[in-house]
Motif scaffolding. Sequence first.
Motif, PDB file in Angstrom:
ATOM      1  N   LEU A   1       1.802   5.888  -6.830  1.00 51.85           N
ATOM      2  CA  LEU A   1       0.833   6.819  -7.809  1.00 51.85           C
ATOM      3  C   LEU A   1       1.021   8.272  -7.536  1.00 51.85           C
ATOM      4  O   LEU A   1       0.566   9.062  -8.616  1.00 51.85           O
ATOM      5  CB  LEU A   1      -0.706   7.160  -6.605  1.00 51.85           C
ATOM      6  CG  LEU A   1      -1.543   7.007  -7.899  1.00 51.85           C
ATOM      7  CD1 LEU A   1      -2.142   6.411  -8.519  1.00 51.85           C
ATOM      8  CD2 LEU A   1      -2.632   7.043  -6.622  1.00 51.85           C
ATOM      9  N   SER A   2       1.500   8.996  -6.345  1.00 51.80           N
ATOM     10  CA  SER A   2       2.305  10.021  -6.841  1.00 51.80           C
ATOM     11  C   SER A   2       3.038  11.084  -7.269  1.00 51.80           C
ATOM     12  O   SER A   2       3.417  11.586  -8.147  1.00 51.80           O
ATOM     13  CB  SER A   2       2.890  10.333  -5.413  1.00 51.80           C
ATOM     14  OG  SER A   2       3.316  11.700  -5.112  1.00 51.80           O
ATOM     15  N   LEU A   3       3.767   9.516  -7.974  1.00 53.08           N
ATOM     16  CA  LEU A   3       4.903   9.649  -8.725  1.00 53.08           C
ATOM     17  C   LEU A   3       4.674   9.774 -10.474  1.00 53.08           C
ATOM     18  O   LEU A   3       4.754  10.580 -10.721  1.00 53.08           O
ATOM     19  CB  LEU A   3       6.446   8.489  -8.596  1.00 53.08           C
ATOM     20  CG  LEU A   3       7.006   8.744  -9.747  1.00 53.08           C
ATOM     21  CD1 LEU A   3       8.620   9.802  -9.689  1.00 53.08           C
ATOM     22  CD2 LEU A   3       7.734   7.638  -9.545  1.00 53.08           C
ATOM     23  N   ALA A   4       3.435   8.724 -10.060  1.00 51.67           N
ATOM     24  CA  ALA A   4       3.052   9.196 -11.889  1.00 51.67           C
ATOM     25  C   ALA A   4       2.129  10.233 -11.645  1.00 51.67           C
ATOM     26  O   ALA A   4       2.318  10.851 -13.042  1.00 51.67           O
ATOM     27  CB  ALA A   4       1.964   7.862 -12.310  1.00 51.67           C
TER      28      ALA A   4
ATOM     29  N   ILE B   1       0.578  -1.195   0.199  1.00 52.96           N
ATOM     30  CA  ILE B   1       0.027   0.018  -0.286  1.00 52.96           C
ATOM     31  C   ILE B   1       0.986   1.174   0.194  1.00 52.96           C
ATOM     32  O   ILE B   1       0.879   2.435  -0.830  1.00 52.96           O
ATOM     33  CB  ILE B   1      -0.729   0.231   1.161  1.00 52.96           C
ATOM     34  CG1 ILE B   1      -1.792  -1.066   0.843  1.00 52.96           C
ATOM     35  CG2 ILE B   1      -1.819   1.488   1.489  1.00 52.96           C
ATOM     36  CD1 ILE B   1      -2.734  -1.574   2.241  1.00 52.96           C
ATOM     37  N   ARG B   2       1.813   1.475   0.861  1.00 50.78           N
ATOM     38  CA  ARG B   2       2.618   2.522   0.524  1.00 50.78           C
ATOM     39  C   ARG B   2       3.392   3.029  -0.141  1.00 50.78           C
ATOM     40  O   ARG B   2       3.395   3.929  -0.875  1.00 50.78           O
ATOM     41  CB  ARG B   2       3.957   2.260   2.009  1.00 50.78           C
ATOM     42  CG  ARG B   2       3.071   2.005   3.248  1.00 50.78           C
ATOM     43  CD  ARG B   2       4.117   1.766   4.620  1.00 50.78           C
ATOM     44  NE  ARG B   2       5.351   2.595   4.619  1.00 50.78           N
ATOM     45  CZ  ARG B   2       5.177   3.611   4.897  1.00 50.78           C
ATOM     46  NH1 ARG B   2       4.567   3.811   5.784  1.00 50.78           N
ATOM     47  NH2 ARG B   2       6.606   4.226   5.185  1.00 50.78           N
ATOM     48  N   ALA B   3       4.493   1.404  -1.654  1.00 51.17           N
ATOM     49  CA  ALA B   3       4.180   1.675  -1.935  1.00 51.17           C
ATOM     50  C   ALA B   3       3.554   2.213  -3.281  1.00 51.17           C
ATOM     51  O   ALA B   3       3.806   2.680  -4.352  1.00 51.17           O
ATOM     52  CB  ALA B   3       5.395   0.102  -2.623  1.00 51.17           C
ATOM     53  N   GLY B   4       2.131   2.118  -3.752  1.00 48.99           N
ATOM     54  CA  GLY B   4       1.415   1.928  -4.617  1.00 48.99           C
ATOM     55  C   GLY B   4       1.021   3.327  -4.155  1.00 48.99           C
ATOM     56  O   GLY B   4       1.014   4.209  -4.863  1.00 48.99           O
ATOM     57  N   PHE B   5       0.892   4.304  -3.371  1.00 45.49           N
ATOM     58  CA  PHE B   5       0.825   5.891  -3.025  1.00 45.49           C
ATOM     59  C   PHE B   5       1.580   6.157  -3.225  1.00 45.49           C
ATOM     60  O   PHE B   5       2.355   7.359  -4.208  1.00 45.49           O
ATOM     61  CB  PHE B   5       0.216   5.972  -1.392  1.00 45.49           C
ATOM     62  CG  PHE B   5      -1.174   6.147  -1.245  1.00 45.49           C
ATOM     63  CD1 PHE B   5      -2.234   6.909  -1.794  1.00 45.49           C
ATOM     64  CD2 PHE B   5      -1.706   4.634  -0.330  1.00 45.49           C
ATOM     65  CE1 PHE B   5      -3.361   6.184  -0.986  1.00 45.49           C
ATOM     66  CE2 PHE B   5      -3.567   4.429  -0.319  1.00 45.49           C
ATOM     67  CZ  PHE B   5      -3.774   5.479  -0.165  1.00 45.49           C
ATOM     68  N   ARG B   6       2.860   5.473  -3.366  1.00 45.27           N
ATOM     69  CA  ARG B   6       4.457   6.319  -3.978  1.00 45.27           C
ATOM     70  C   ARG B   6       4.553   6.632  -5.197  1.00 45.27           C
ATOM     71  O   ARG B   6       4.764   7.620  -5.611  1.00 45.27           O
ATOM     72  CB  ARG B   6       5.469   5.784  -3.055  1.00 45.27           C
ATOM     73  CG  ARG B   6       5.910   5.929  -1.540  1.00 45.27           C
ATOM     74  CD  ARG B   6       6.808   5.592  -1.626  1.00 45.27           C
ATOM     75  NE  ARG B   6       7.752   4.401  -1.711  1.00 45.27           N
ATOM     76  CZ  ARG B   6       7.527   3.401  -0.467  1.00 45.27           C
ATOM     77  NH1 ARG B   6       6.902   3.694   0.766  1.00 45.27           N
ATOM     78  NH2 ARG B   6       7.986   2.410  -0.315  1.00 45.27           N
TER      79      ARG B   6
END
Length: 573
Positions: A453-456, A446-451
């Motif tokens: 998403l923010s990066l994309a 989840i943490r990697a997913g949010f990171r």
Amino acid sequence: MSRTRSALLTLAALSVVSCSPMQWSGAADREVYGLLREKEETLFGEAADFDIETPHSAEDPSEIAAIDIFTERHQRDTRKIDLVAAIGISVDRRREYQAEKENLYLAGLELTSARHDFSPIFSGGSTGELSSAGIDGDETSRQLTMRTRAGFSQLLKSGGTVAIGLAQNIFRYYLGGSGGPSTEFFSANLTQPLLRGAGPSATENLTQSERDVAYAIRSFSRFQKRNALDVTSAYFRILEEKDRVRNEYFNYRNLIAFTERATALAEDRLPQFQVDQAKQDELRARNRYVGEVSTYRTRIDDFKLTLGLPVGGDLFVDDAALRDLEKTGLTPLPLDEEAALALATRHRLDLLNEIDQFEDSQRRMTVAAEALKPGLNLFAGLSLDSPGGRTYSNFDAEVYRSRIGIDLDLPLDNVPERNAYRRTRIAFERQLRELGLALDRIQSDIRAGFRGLSLARERYEIQQSALQLANQRVEAVNLLLDTDRAETRDLLEARNAQLSARNALTSALIDYHLTRLELLFDLGVFDPDKDRFWAENPAIPQVPRNNGEGSDVGEPGRGSLISPEELFQEPST
């Protein structure tokens, strides 16, 4: 009368045995599909249609030739599909999907065996025998006998067993003599463990099989969504490659026109080396275009393999889904990390399996402990026979034998059971760690997913600005070139920047949405059955919205960034 009944029983048994393999297979299917529907309704409140049939299921295996498979895979059909159709094809034809369906079926089939162990198990048969006897090499008599037997046994959930048997000599005939008497035999026996073998250990196999089916249903449900996400990802990567092919071709055609223009200007305005620069860029553009075409064709072939389609056919994918994303832009995810983790712990089916498997390891500890107890079994039995030439018609029920007692087995040598208990304890400790690891992995995902998403999001907005600047730059250099205030190299560099920005913008848009879908999958709420699921979020009730979502990024390339000092700062003690 005795012979008639025995003959009827024999005929009934033969009718059952004479069922064809396809009939037996159909019986297994009906039972397995029924229990899978029952389990799925218990888990999810509804059950979907399910079967493991394939185009070859109704065929006789001996009639399927290898050449038929070669013929089938050499089909050259032409298809044009959209994203929804691609997912539908994968459900029908993808090899991995069929294998997962079969894994679920096999789990259900295993449960039918476990349930069958606790149902009445009937048995029966007949034995015909011709025997002869002689003294000093002289044959004195020959005897023809036929004996039938029938019975059933029942394994009780208390750990006990009940067995009832019936045997009868239909006739005994002496060749050359007269018929002998008919005899009948009946027996009933009960065994019930009182210590070891009683309680949960008696039904452990059934209990685990029931739970294994629940695990298999959850795993299959999660795989269905994983399959849709895999197909969606592969589909959008093809659309990304199609966009690159178009951009490269458009750039190549523009460079051809520019080279022709530069050649004309070289007669009186441009030096020859600038014409050569244009020609070199034209050749590089042609080389890139040819490479992108090859990459596109490879992606299409790989996609056919993913869907289970023959590679030799032509496949065209519709661009509507990408155009949809371009109109929609970046769909914000109305969650923060804390709410997302709470959501995942309720909806991740693989986590629910981990929790249940932890409970399994606890239960096995109890079962292994029971195996260390002494064996104390209660037994009882009753048998009836007809000695002395009685027949079925004048059977004497008062001629019987009965028994009842207790059997004690002291655990004087419990080394195997001791070792089994210790192994079970170790397995419990391992499962405990696995549960903790599963929770940590979910939080990490989840943490990697949010990171991601923010990066994309940041990359997409940067590329939007980069493309806008590149377009302005190309227009400006064209005007300057017309007034001899710029060189060929300036326009070539501007066009290359424009091409890179176009490709990068499409890539960033697709990256964002695939990252968002992957995060929804990690949360356990990805819903590929929703219309336009690739562009919209599923309904997520009772989750607080992140009010700053979608507006927390300032001017691309100039927004607030975390500094290295802040990133690496150690907490104050």
